[in-house]
Design a protein around this motif. Structure first.
Motif, short mmCIF file in Angstrom:
data_model
loop_
_atom_site.label_atom_id
_atom_site.label_comp_id
_atom_site.label_asym_id
_atom_site.label_seq_id
_atom_site.Cartn_x
_atom_site.Cartn_y
_atom_site.Cartn_z
N THR A 81 11.87 -3.76 -42.44
CA THR A 81 11.40 -2.56 -43.13
C THR A 81 12.54 -1.57 -43.37
O THR A 81 12.45 -0.71 -44.24
CB THR A 81 10.30 -1.84 -42.33
OG1 THR A 81 10.86 -1.31 -41.10
CG2 THR A 81 9.15 -2.78 -42.00
N LEU A 125 2.07 -7.43 -38.47
CA LEU A 125 2.04 -6.98 -39.87
C LEU A 125 1.16 -5.76 -40.05
O LEU A 125 1.54 -4.80 -40.74
CB LEU A 125 1.57 -8.12 -40.77
CG LEU A 125 2.40 -9.42 -40.67
CD1 LEU A 125 1.88 -10.45 -41.67
CD2 LEU A 125 3.88 -9.15 -40.89
N ASN A 126 0.00 -5.75 -39.41
CA ASN A 126 -0.90 -4.60 -39.55
C ASN A 126 -0.33 -3.36 -38.88
O ASN A 126 -0.51 -2.23 -39.36
CB ASN A 126 -2.28 -4.93 -39.00
CG ASN A 126 -3.02 -5.95 -39.85
OD1 ASN A 126 -2.77 -6.05 -41.05
ND2 ASN A 126 -3.91 -6.71 -39.25
N SER A 127 0.36 -3.55 -37.75
CA SER A 127 0.98 -2.41 -37.08
C SER A 127 2.04 -1.77 -37.97
O SER A 127 2.13 -0.53 -38.06
CB SER A 127 1.62 -2.85 -35.76
OG SER A 127 0.65 -3.34 -34.87
N ARG A 150 2.15 -1.85 -41.21
CA ARG A 150 1.47 -1.14 -42.31
C ARG A 150 1.02 0.25 -41.86
O ARG A 150 1.16 1.23 -42.59
CB ARG A 150 0.28 -1.97 -42.79
CG ARG A 150 0.66 -3.26 -43.53
CD ARG A 150 -0.57 -3.97 -44.05
NE ARG A 150 -0.22 -5.13 -44.86
CZ ARG A 150 -0.39 -6.40 -44.48
NH1 ARG A 150 -0.95 -6.67 -43.30
NH2 ARG A 150 -0.03 -7.39 -45.26
N LEU A 151 0.49 0.33 -40.63
CA LEU A 151 0.04 1.62 -40.13
C LEU A 151 1.20 2.59 -39.93
O LEU A 151 1.01 3.82 -39.98
CB LEU A 151 -0.71 1.43 -38.80
CG LEU A 151 -2.07 0.72 -38.90
CD1 LEU A 151 -2.60 0.41 -37.51
CD2 LEU A 151 -3.08 1.58 -39.67
N ALA A 202 4.86 0.76 -43.62
CA ALA A 202 5.51 -0.33 -44.34
C ALA A 202 4.58 -0.91 -45.40
O ALA A 202 3.35 -0.84 -45.28
CB ALA A 202 5.93 -1.43 -43.37
N ARG A 203 5.19 -1.51 -46.42
CA ARG A 203 4.43 -2.25 -47.41
C ARG A 203 4.75 -3.73 -47.24
O ARG A 203 5.92 -4.13 -47.30
CB ARG A 203 4.77 -1.81 -48.84
CG ARG A 203 3.87 -2.48 -49.90
CD ARG A 203 3.97 -1.77 -51.24
NE ARG A 203 5.23 -2.05 -51.92
CZ ARG A 203 5.40 -3.05 -52.78
NH1 ARG A 203 4.40 -3.89 -53.03
NH2 ARG A 203 6.56 -3.22 -53.38
N ILE A 204 3.71 -4.51 -47.02
CA ILE A 204 3.87 -5.93 -46.73
C ILE A 204 2.86 -6.70 -47.56
O ILE A 204 1.68 -6.33 -47.62
CB ILE A 204 3.65 -6.22 -45.23
CG1 ILE A 204 4.69 -5.46 -44.40
CG2 ILE A 204 3.74 -7.72 -44.95
CD1 ILE A 204 4.44 -5.52 -42.91
N THR A 205 3.31 -7.77 -48.16
CA THR A 205 2.45 -8.66 -48.92
C THR A 205 2.16 -9.90 -48.08
O THR A 205 3.09 -10.60 -47.66
CB THR A 205 3.11 -9.08 -50.25
OG1 THR A 205 3.42 -7.91 -51.01
CG2 THR A 205 2.18 -9.96 -51.05
N ASN A 263 -0.75 -11.81 -45.08
CA ASN A 263 -1.27 -11.57 -43.73
C ASN A 263 -0.85 -12.65 -42.75
O ASN A 263 -1.31 -12.67 -41.61
CB ASN A 263 -2.79 -11.45 -43.76
CG ASN A 263 -3.24 -10.23 -44.53
OD1 ASN A 263 -2.79 -9.12 -44.25
ND2 ASN A 263 -4.13 -10.42 -45.51
N VAL A 272 8.12 -8.55 -46.64
CA VAL A 272 8.30 -7.14 -46.29
C VAL A 272 9.07 -6.47 -47.42
O VAL A 272 10.18 -6.92 -47.76
CB VAL A 272 9.05 -6.99 -44.96
CG1 VAL A 272 9.30 -5.51 -44.65
CG2 VAL A 272 8.27 -7.64 -43.81
#
Length: 440
Positions: free
Chosen positions: A123, A146-148, A150-151, A154-157, A159, A165
């Motif tokens: 990131t 990945l979800n952490s 995002r919170l 970060a922008r992630i494509t 799952n 990233v």
């Protein structure tokens, strides 16, 4: 010695069938094993040190790093992101940080430290970073990481494997709650890059107990060695303040988890094995092997030379392996050859490792005539006479070494893919054979 595994093939010929078996015949012995075995550096420390050094303010020096598939994957990924890693003739690594950049790709292989530690760092890169890995990598828990992120901004494509990233050179950071009951690496990965987040990071665990807590202690220790301000005084909460990281200058300890099967070899054969340079104090979970083997009837002593395990017989054990789950395959193999039943508890999270280790151990030990039953959080093992047969590894290095350990006392065991030990110990087969059949 380098071994190469190939897919088994058979070719029907007009007059005969030719079969090629590339499995490894595990060395066996009726004698007590007596040897000194030097194991290379810790994978867990090596990969953490590499990542911290890549984020430091200046060049780091790391002596005695592990060279294995997992550490090579980490080093290759960091180089692709802009870090310079030079190797001296004595094996020392000198790591010089550079501007983190994309676009690039990261091959995670099957390494949990790569797939969970590098996304937070990615990131901070300028540009996209795509992650992929071995076929089995897609089965390993990853959504928490990945979800952490995002919170945290970060922008992630994606799952799971593969995912991307979208690095912007910065991450806001801050506080995040995670469920790390399946792997402590979810927490370590966030902490390792946390000092470089604009607000640092506060990670709060919410869920069942975190497994392998010593690995988080290892992460915290390395961050503090680099000058990071880390607060872990509150249970299940870790805070890393924003700031710079100082370069590391360190020696890597021997990998104590990789040493475990060799020490266990002394236990199951009534012999004596010494591993040199065993640290007096360590955050490595593998250090617990000495006390577990002692609970099963072996003895150990440590001198300036190293740690020695001796044994004249083994009994079953009832042990909670929650903090040292990586030792479970070794202990299960020992328990299958002990006197009396064993209960291994606290390791439900092993169902999400390189393979479902609980199912794999049940299947393989029972396939050789053993009696293993899965429980909700572990294994119940009743020793029975074992017979020759094929031991399947499921691309899992710990399964491979467990098969070698059983083969030590059960002639005719063939390990189907001993080369999977290259993940953390490329010379395992050579070291094992030399231990069992020392040169004269």
């Amino acid at each position: 010695m380098t071994l190469h595994a190939h897919r088994n093939t058979s070719h029907n010929q007009p007059t005969e069938q030719i079969l090629t078996d590339t499995s490894w015949p595990a060395p066996s012995t009726e004698s007590a094993v007596r040897a000194t075995v030097s194991v290379p550096g810790s994978k867990s420390i090596t990969n953490r040190a590499l990542l911290v050094a890549a984020l430091a303010d200046g060049r780091s020096t790391v002596r005695g790093p592990l060279r294995s598939r997992d550490s090579t994957l980490m080093a290759t990924a960091l180089r692709s992101l802009g870090t310079t890693i030079d190797e001296a003739s004595d094996g020392t690594w000198r790591i010089t940080p550079g501007p983190l950049r994309g676009p690039t790709g990261v091959d995670c292989g099957l390494a949990g430290t790569v797939m969970r530690f590098l996304p937070p760092l990615a990131t901070l890169a300028e540009g996209p970073v795509r992650f992929d890995g071995d076929a089995q990598a897609g089965l390993r828990p990853l959504a928490t990481t990945l979800n952490s992120l995002r919170l945290l901004g970060a922008r992630i494509t994606g799952n799971g494997m593969p995912f991307q990233v979208h690095g912007t050179g910065r991450l806001l950071g801050g506080a995040v709650a995670v469920d790390a009951s399946k792997s402590s690496q979810f927490i370590s990965g966030l902490l390792l890059s946390g000092a470089r987040f604009e607000q640092g990071v506060v990670v709060r665990h919410r869920g069942a107990a975190v497994p392998s807590l010593p690995h988080i202690d290892m992460t915290v220790g390395l961050l503090r060695a680099a000058g990071a301000e880390v607060d872990d005084a509150t249970p299940d909460t870790w805070r890393v303040a924003p700031g710079t990281l100082a370069p590391l200058d360190m020696d890597i300890e021997p990998d104590l988890s990789n040493a475990a099967p060799f020490l266990a070899a002394a236990a199951v054969t009534g012999g004596s094995v010494t591993v040199p340079d065993w640290p007096e104090r360590t955050t490595q979970a593998g250090d617990a092997i000495r006390e577990i083997l002692a609970a099963m009837g072996a003895t150990w002593h440590r001198t300036a030379h190293g740690l020695t395990v001796t044994s004249t017989g083994l009994t079953g054990v009832d042990v909670d392996l929650h903090d040292v789950g990586e030792l479970t395959p070794t202990i299960a193999a020992v328990a299958a050859m002990a006197e009396g039943p064993s209960t291994l508890r606290g390791v439900a999270h092993l169902r999400g490792h390189e393979t479902d280790r609980l199912a794999a151990l049940e299947r393989e030990i029972n396939g050789l005539g053993g009696a293993v039953t899965q429980t909700d959080d572990g294994l119940f093992i009743t020793p029975r006479p074992l017979h020759p047969g094929r031991w399947h590894c499921y691309a899992d290095h710990r399964m491979a070494t467990a098969g070698a350990l059983i083969g030590l006392r059960v002639p005719g065991v063939r390990v189907d893919d001993i080369t999977t030990t290259a993940k953390t110990l490329p010379d395992f087969a050579q070291l094992w054979t030399s231990m069992v059949k020392p040169s004269r």
